[in-house]
Write a protein that holds these residues in place. Sequence first.
Motif, PDB file in Angstrom:
ATOM      1  N   GLY A  57       0.865  -1.096  -0.042  1.00  0.00           N
ATOM      2  CA  GLY A  57       0.025   0.183  -0.164  1.00  0.00           C
ATOM      3  C   GLY A  57       0.751   1.196   0.067  1.00  0.00           C
ATOM      4  O   GLY A  57       0.561   2.260  -0.687  1.00  0.00           O
ATOM      5  N   GLU A  58       1.826   1.244   0.948  1.00  0.00           N
ATOM      6  CA  GLU A  58       2.924   2.580   0.871  1.00  0.00           C
ATOM      7  C   GLU A  58       3.443   2.691  -0.595  1.00  0.00           C
ATOM      8  O   GLU A  58       3.701   3.908  -1.003  1.00  0.00           O
ATOM      9  N   MET A  59       3.810   1.469  -1.364  1.00  0.00           N
ATOM     10  CA  MET A  59       4.344   1.839  -2.608  1.00  0.00           C
ATOM     11  C   MET A  59       2.990   2.449  -3.790  1.00  0.00           C
ATOM     12  O   MET A  59       3.713   3.172  -4.489  1.00  0.00           O
ATOM     13  N   VAL A  60       2.220   1.690  -3.627  1.00  0.00           N
ATOM     14  CA  VAL A  60       1.094   2.082  -4.620  1.00  0.00           C
ATOM     15  C   VAL A  60       0.634   3.335  -4.477  1.00  0.00           C
ATOM     16  O   VAL A  60       0.153   4.149  -5.406  1.00  0.00           O
ATOM     17  N   SER A  61       0.387   3.738  -2.924  1.00  0.00           N
ATOM     18  CA  SER A  61      -0.350   4.857  -2.661  1.00  0.00           C
ATOM     19  C   SER A  61       0.738   5.920  -2.677  1.00  0.00           C
ATOM     20  O   SER A  61       1.024   6.684  -3.628  1.00  0.00           O
ATOM     21  N   LYS A  62       1.318   6.101  -1.492  1.00  0.00           N
ATOM     22  CA  LYS A  62       2.577   7.088  -1.283  1.00  0.00           C
ATOM     23  C   LYS A  62       3.005   6.849   0.082  1.00  0.00           C
ATOM     24  O   LYS A  62       2.265   6.130   1.226  1.00  0.00           O
ATOM     25  N   PHE A  63       4.383   7.332   0.319  1.00  0.00           N
ATOM     26  CA  PHE A  63       4.886   7.377   1.609  1.00  0.00           C
ATOM     27  C   PHE A  63       5.040   8.697   2.204  1.00  0.00           C
ATOM     28  O   PHE A  63       4.075   8.986   2.879  1.00  0.00           O
ATOM     29  N   TYR A  64       6.043   9.159   1.680  1.00  0.00           N
ATOM     30  CA  TYR A  64       6.081  11.110   2.028  1.00  0.00           C
ATOM     31  C   TYR A  64       5.270  11.569   1.057  1.00  0.00           C
ATOM     32  O   TYR A  64       4.832  12.773   1.272  1.00  0.00           O
ATOM     33  N   LEU A  65       5.671  11.334  -0.183  1.00  0.00           N
ATOM     34  CA  LEU A  65       5.312  12.141  -1.411  1.00  0.00           C
ATOM     35  C   LEU A  65       3.993  11.833  -2.045  1.00  0.00           C
ATOM     36  O   LEU A  65       3.823  10.783  -2.024  1.00  0.00           O
TER      37      LEU A  65
END
Length: 196
Positions: free
Chosen positions: A65-73
């Motif tokens: 989910g962090e990769m597909v959506s976003k982490f910081y950016l």
Amino acid sequence: MKGIDIVKLQVSESVRVKESLLSDERTMNIIAEVADVCTKAYQNGNKTMFAGNGGSAADAQHLAGEMVSKFYLDRPGLPSIALTTDTSILTAVGNDYGFERLFARQIQAQGKAGDVFIGISTSGNSMNVVEAFAECRKMGITTVALTGAKQCKMDNADYVIKVPSVDTPRIQECQTLIGHIICCIVEKNIFAEKCC
């Protein structure tokens, strides 16, 4: 032992394991190298895949989910799949081929040479992850093992990141931290912005 004492002990143990992880220069370098491998996979049009069981299945979904959506950016999505989410696939493969083939069969169907597969297990002995690693080797997919401190069946991955603990909650906490660090570095590498 009172509740407050348990709180302090748990936080203290979590900090101790993270400090031990931080002092292990070899593991720090492996984490950075894995982030670079993931970066190159994305830059070459490939994807990351994650899998694990129980809490590690939740971690797999979280990190995909962090990769597909976003982490910081706020940036374009990066292709990533958690192999733990489709109940129809999981039950079909489990029923037809057995629980140990859950992830290998999905790798066979979804993976391609140049992808990265990250298997997550606190024990490092999850046979469905071990069999997925074997499938990855046949297909030219890079394997990464996130495990605890003990010697285990997942130690034959291309990259092995061991949390310096045998305590399941402490291992899981550090595995989430390691996943977040990888996401942070990948974002920074690909999108060239300060994000960490």
